[in-house]
Write an enzyme that holds these catalytic residues in place. Sequence first.
Site, PDB file in Angstrom:
ATOM      1  N   ASP A 306     -46.339  76.817   1.930  1.00 53.19           N
ATOM      2  CA  ASP A 306     -46.310  77.343   3.285  1.00 53.19           C
ATOM      3  C   ASP A 306     -47.731  77.821   3.602  1.00 53.19           C
ATOM      4  O   ASP A 306     -48.531  78.039   2.691  1.00 53.19           O
ATOM      5  CB  ASP A 306     -45.308  78.493   3.382  1.00 53.19           C
ATOM      6  CG  ASP A 306     -45.318  79.138   4.754  1.00 53.19           C
ATOM      7  OD1 ASP A 306     -45.229  78.391   5.743  1.00 53.19           O
ATOM      8  OD2 ASP A 306     -45.437  80.364   4.818  1.00 53.19           O
ATOM      9  N   ASP A 505     -43.670  82.793   1.367  1.00 53.19           N
ATOM     10  CA  ASP A 505     -43.529  84.251   1.315  1.00 53.19           C
ATOM     11  C   ASP A 505     -42.610  84.807   2.396  1.00 53.19           C
ATOM     12  O   ASP A 505     -42.364  86.013   2.432  1.00 53.19           O
ATOM     13  CB  ASP A 505     -44.908  84.930   1.434  1.00 53.19           C
ATOM     14  CG  ASP A 505     -45.419  84.948   2.867  1.00 53.19           C
ATOM     15  OD1 ASP A 505     -45.158  83.972   3.601  1.00 53.19           O
ATOM     16  OD2 ASP A 505     -46.069  85.930   3.248  1.00 53.19           O
ATOM     17  N   ASP A 509     -38.850  80.620   4.444  1.00 49.17           N
ATOM     18  CA  ASP A 509     -39.160  79.773   3.293  1.00 49.17           C
ATOM     19  C   ASP A 509     -38.044  79.772   2.254  1.00 49.17           C
ATOM     20  O   ASP A 509     -38.054  78.934   1.348  1.00 49.17           O
ATOM     21  CB  ASP A 509     -40.460  80.238   2.619  1.00 49.17           C
ATOM     22  CG  ASP A 509     -41.660  80.133   3.533  1.00 49.17           C
ATOM     23  OD1 ASP A 509     -41.744  79.131   4.266  1.00 49.17           O
ATOM     24  OD2 ASP A 509     -42.496  81.044   3.527  1.00 49.17           O
TER      25      ASP A 509
END
Length: 769
Positions: A306, A505, A509
């Site tokens: 990400d 994080d 996600d």
Amino acid sequence: MWWRRREQILFLATGVLTVAGVAGWVAGGAGIATAAWTAATVVGLLYSTGSLAVAVRRRQPSVDVIAWLALAGALAVGEVFAGAVVAVMLASGALLEARAAARARRELHALVARAPRTARRQTPHGAVEVPVDQVAVGDRLLVGAGEIVPVDGRLLDDAVLDESALTGEPLPVTRRAGDDVRSGTVNTEAPVGLVATTTAAASTYAGVVRLVEQAQAGSAPFVRVADRVAVAFVPVTLLLAGAAWLAAADPTRAVAVLVVATPCPLLLAAPIAIMSGLSRAARGGVIVKGGAALERLATGKVLLFDKTGTLTGGRPALTDVVTPPGGLDADEVLRLAAGLETVSAHVLAAAIVTAARDRGLPAGGPHQVREVHGYGVEGVVDGRRVRLGKAAWIVTGQAPAWVRHARRRAALDGSLAVFVAVDGAPAGVLLLEDPVRPQAPRMVRALRAAGIARVVLVTGDRAETAEAVGRVVGVDAVHADCDPADKVALVRAEQRHGPTVMVGDGINDAPALAAAGVGVALAARGATASAEAADVVLTVDRIDALADAVLIARRCRTIAAAAVGAGMGACAVAMVVAAAGHLPPAVGAVLQEGIDLAAIGIALTALLPVRLHTVAMRPADVAVARRLYTEHRGVRALVEQVRTVADDLLDPPFDLAPVRVLLARLQAELLPHERAEEAQLLPIVARALGGSGAAGALSRTHAEIEHQVSRLRRSLEDLPDSAQPEDVVDVRRVLYGLYAVLRLHNAQEEEDAFSLIPARRRAPVSVRS
């Protein structure tokens, strides 16, 4: 209590009886020796019988049958010394396994014992102690000397903190007013105030406690493979022992085969190596939820990231302050804004306060602070009413040209704009952006060197921003505008390239982390759903810890394979020799004990320090680099001023006086700093990285900066302050060129030089470059 210490009791009993037997035999007391060895064999046989019974009840295959047959056979044929040695071998293996498991659990659970229970909330009547669960976002708390920070917050005063419970670093760390601080750290000096930015349940330490509860060392795939191989080893052993018995018509030869066939290297070496890896990772701030996760991390080939909070810092940083012509200067606007934000828990407050502090601007104390939900915050700072927030709340009517310019610039740079009003009039626009972590490009290169074949960026952000970050970091593919379902689909699609590792994080996600072969969550700033769904959790705000964790995982898996291979290879040779009649049971038992200890010793090397990817720096070099980094942060505002001055030359009247002031500052502040970096920083980089590649590139940009400043000086020599349009073309071209070179150079320095600096007051650690 005795049952909890059964491995120690077993080892003590078999060891004492075996040594007593040896002493009796040396003294000529054959009867005493035989009785002691027989007793040791019986103790081992009883323990082995109990282990087999547990395995049968759980319907689990077990190779303890070989040890049981060896002990029973030794008693049957009168080879009680061999039986005693096998019993000691069995007891020592059980003890080592129990100790290794206990060590891993102890290092992980040490975090739990220090969880904060209460907090001291500041009220008009003084500090009041309340349960930590009652702390709300925005509460002002007091943390006394030696007390644990109860919730995540933002410091109101400078503080010296012990962060070892979260990071493993033994030395205190200095944090300044405006810095974010995590729960679980300890205030080591004078009492400090902080503003709570999370509740107790969402704080870092609460998340760590939950993660520790999940991080029990389960059976890794390699360990399960070892178990299956060991079970297949049983019939082979029995066939070889039976053939040796029939060939020699001597049951003693079969006992000799059974004695050396006990597969302790296979049963113990792999789990010990895996648990050692869990222990080493935990010391580096990486919690791995079991041996299976550690091994999957070691075999990962495709890494998906990400963007926000992972490859980028996840926290906005101030890039520039745009002010109207003839208004307050940028530093005064920033100072007033920072003064208002010192008591705010808003996510942007820390960036504004930090930027003012880096520029040496004293933030005044705010009064009459009021937050307007959905718009911003206002209050009085040094007698002036300050308002921060959205444009619609600050600018009424048609936006002036300077505001439109600030909006266009924010859109072009992908920045966030915070508008500032002072005494009811628009006074400036603060531009903030989420910068790429300086360590990220080096971390990606280290992961590739460790065996990661493909790196993919998966983000919900806009394609332009995502692609810019992807180019900087060096990924193989970029997928933007992804929602959680898209991320899951991409993780599954990438599995065709190899085992996947997903890093994120945020709450969005979590599904992708669960879908990947290994999910890695960054939880240094608090507990999120991603940390709950992940297999591996970084409790340090340092993305390069992931590269260290991968290297540790791969090393432990290699060591486990080496220990098992060496141990079982030696066992196989000894079995053949014993079947041929050249290895009596007693000698075989001693030999097998040596093989076991050698295999376990190899496995325990996983606990030894290892060179990872972070770079070692000498203390003197660290001090110089930190000083230069402080200067580096100080000239950021001057770099942004180059662009601002160039923008002001787009429309008449063309006043060159600000350009001359800028040139004087560049010559007095910027060039001496760049020359100091050339003379002092670049040799440090060359020593740390073991070469001159990065240092050479930085040196080339230093020369280009000198050249561009010289061109600017020459272009102004014959021009009056009030210039014509054709006069400012070259000046503007030089300014924009200088700005581009400075931005690139600063990014390179932060990646190749300043990212090497360890955390403040941290002991240097040797690692792989």
